[in-house]
Write a protein that holds these residues in place. Structure first.
Motif, short mmCIF file in Angstrom:
data_model
loop_
_atom_site.label_atom_id
_atom_site.label_comp_id
_atom_site.label_asym_id
_atom_site.label_seq_id
_atom_site.Cartn_x
_atom_site.Cartn_y
_atom_site.Cartn_z
N GLY A 1 -52.28 -10.86 166.66
CA GLY A 1 -50.88 -10.87 167.04
C GLY A 1 -50.68 -10.24 168.41
O GLY A 1 -51.28 -9.22 168.73
N LEU A 2 -49.84 -10.88 169.21
CA LEU A 2 -49.60 -10.37 170.57
C LEU A 2 -48.10 -10.25 170.80
O LEU A 2 -47.50 -10.97 171.57
N GLY A 3 -47.51 -9.28 170.09
CA GLY A 3 -46.09 -8.99 170.27
C GLY A 3 -45.91 -7.59 170.78
O GLY A 3 -46.69 -7.08 171.58
N GLY A 4 -44.85 -6.92 170.28
CA GLY A 4 -44.54 -5.58 170.72
C GLY A 4 -45.66 -4.59 170.45
O GLY A 4 -46.01 -3.77 171.31
N LEU A 5 -46.25 -4.65 169.25
CA LEU A 5 -47.38 -3.78 168.94
C LEU A 5 -48.67 -4.30 169.55
O LEU A 5 -49.45 -3.54 170.13
N GLY A 6 -48.91 -5.60 169.40
CA GLY A 6 -50.18 -6.18 169.81
C GLY A 6 -50.49 -5.99 171.29
O GLY A 6 -51.63 -5.68 171.66
N HIS A 7 -49.49 -6.17 172.14
CA HIS A 7 -49.79 -6.07 173.57
C HIS A 7 -50.12 -4.63 173.96
O HIS A 7 -50.94 -4.40 174.85
N VAL A 8 -49.50 -3.65 173.27
CA VAL A 8 -49.85 -2.25 173.53
C VAL A 8 -51.26 -1.96 173.01
O VAL A 8 -52.03 -1.25 173.66
N ALA A 9 -51.60 -2.52 171.85
CA ALA A 9 -52.94 -2.32 171.29
C ALA A 9 -54.01 -2.84 172.23
O ALA A 9 -55.07 -2.20 172.40
N VAL A 10 -53.77 -3.98 172.85
CA VAL A 10 -54.73 -4.53 173.82
C VAL A 10 -54.94 -3.55 174.96
O VAL A 10 -56.08 -3.24 175.35
#
Length: 367
Positions: free
Chosen positions: A196-205
């Motif tokens: 997933g690349l949303g609000g959480l996912g992009h920060v995780a990356v």
């Protein structure tokens, strides 16, 4: 009492509308914060729409709060007037149970669990055997408002080097992804998958990259392939790409799922190395069944993680400042929050909305 104004919903099917209310003056151990920015989290939407069947109305969301201290109680020592500070998902806990004493307030086992920044205790009085609320607050109002009052030890220091508007999502999206990455020991050279690349996912990356990991993003949206690469992912894989999933079997040290709804985990289990872990942080729903044969054959683990502690929240703020990590945000006036909710649900945001509370203060001035 402090005159306050914010945006709240009165029912699961109503829009957020202005609400005037009052907050108590700071107690000896509390600080009063003038809210400058507040992030829009997908869990705000879930709560407003009563997706977890525990919402207390009126519901005033907001748990990614950045502001300045404007008043302090008589015993406050950690913060002073003028300090730039943040408030995340919690504003209190029982402070007496084993998790609280160990610094894991987010796993509080007290009578009502921890006190959420909005919507009251995590375990409402109605869910306890005796119907007692030890906090004395059936509801709490969050950061979609001009002012909050919070115990000083649940208030975070915002490093000066962080962009002030981008600091807000770190208080939830940041710590929610940082905590499991740290807990499961992600280190330089590890191969990490982000689902997933949303609000959480992009920060995780961004966080995993800053830790030195080789990051692969998994998405169902082809429009996120290029953004994923731009964030630093070495590869972006479309879910359903059988050839890619076959090629990646037994190659990941850790996979973090940030999808905010229930989803199948089976396709990802075979990607884990021996002793590796798949951790879900986005979904609070039931996860569909999985093939335990794939788990036991390589001693894999399926896990979950809930936000993070106050200590970890300060750690991720400092980590982001040190490594130049900041969420990608779109700043909006509070009057656009209902439209923002629609776009978040439709995944039409890159990658996090943040409300500029100057818009609320102007509304108050014009009223």
């Amino acid at each position: 009492m402090i005159k306050a104004r914010g945006y709240a919903a009165n029912h699961s099917f109503t829009r957020l509308k202005p609400l005037e209310f009052q907050r108590e003056e700071p107690k000896p151990n509390e600080v009063q914060i003038d809210v400058l920015y507040c992030g829009v989290c997908h869990s705000d939407i879930h709560q407003v729409e009563n997706d977890w069947s525990n919402t207390v109305y009126p519901c005033m969301p907001g748990h990614e709060i950045v502001g300045r201290v404007v008043a302090t109680g008589s015993s406050v020592t950690r913060h002073k007037q003028g300090d730039l500070v943040g408030v995340g998902c919690m504003i209190d806990s029982c402070r007496q149970c084993e998790p609280c004493r160990a610094g894991d307030e987010h796993h509080c086992e007290g009578h009502n669990s921890w006190l959420a920044t909005y919507n009251g205790p995590m375990k409402p009085a109605a869910m306890t055997e005796d119907g007692v609320n030890t906090y004395g607050r059936d509801n709490t109002y969050g950061g979609y408002s001009n002012v909050v009052v919070v115990p000083e030890d649940f208030v975070l220091r915002i490093p000066e080097s962080l962009p002030i508007e981008a600091a807000a999502p770190i208080l939830c999206a940041g710590v929610t992804t940082f905590s499991p990455l740290r807990h499961w020991g992600v280190k330089a050279g590890d191969k990490v998958g982000i689902v997933g690349l949303g609000g959480l996912g992009h920060v995780a990356v961004k966080l995993a990259k800053a830790m030195g990991a080789d990051v692969t993003v998994f998405t169902t949206d082809k429009d996120k392939i290029e953004p994923g690469k731009a964030l630093g992912a070495s590869e972006v894989v479309m879910e359903g790409d059988k050839e890619a999933f076959k090629r990646l079997e037994l190659s990941f040290d850790f996979i973090l799922s940030t999808i905010p709804e229930k989803h199948k985990v089976d396709p990802f289990i075979t990607l884990l190395k021996r002793n590796a872990t798949y951790c879900a942080v986005g979904a609070l729903d039931q996860i569909p069944g999985y093939n335990n044969m794939e788990m036991v054959m390589h001693r894999r683990s399926l896990a979950g993680s809930l936000i993070g502690s106050i200590r970890e929240t300060q750690e991720v703020l400092d980590f982001c400042a040190e490594h130049g990590v900041a969420p990608d945000v779109q700043v909006i006036p509070i009057q656009d929050v209902n439209e923002a909710y629609k776009k978040v649900k439709n995944e039409d945001v890159r990658f996090r909305y943040v409300i500029d509370m100057a818009s609320l203060k102007q509304e108050m001035a014009d009223a």
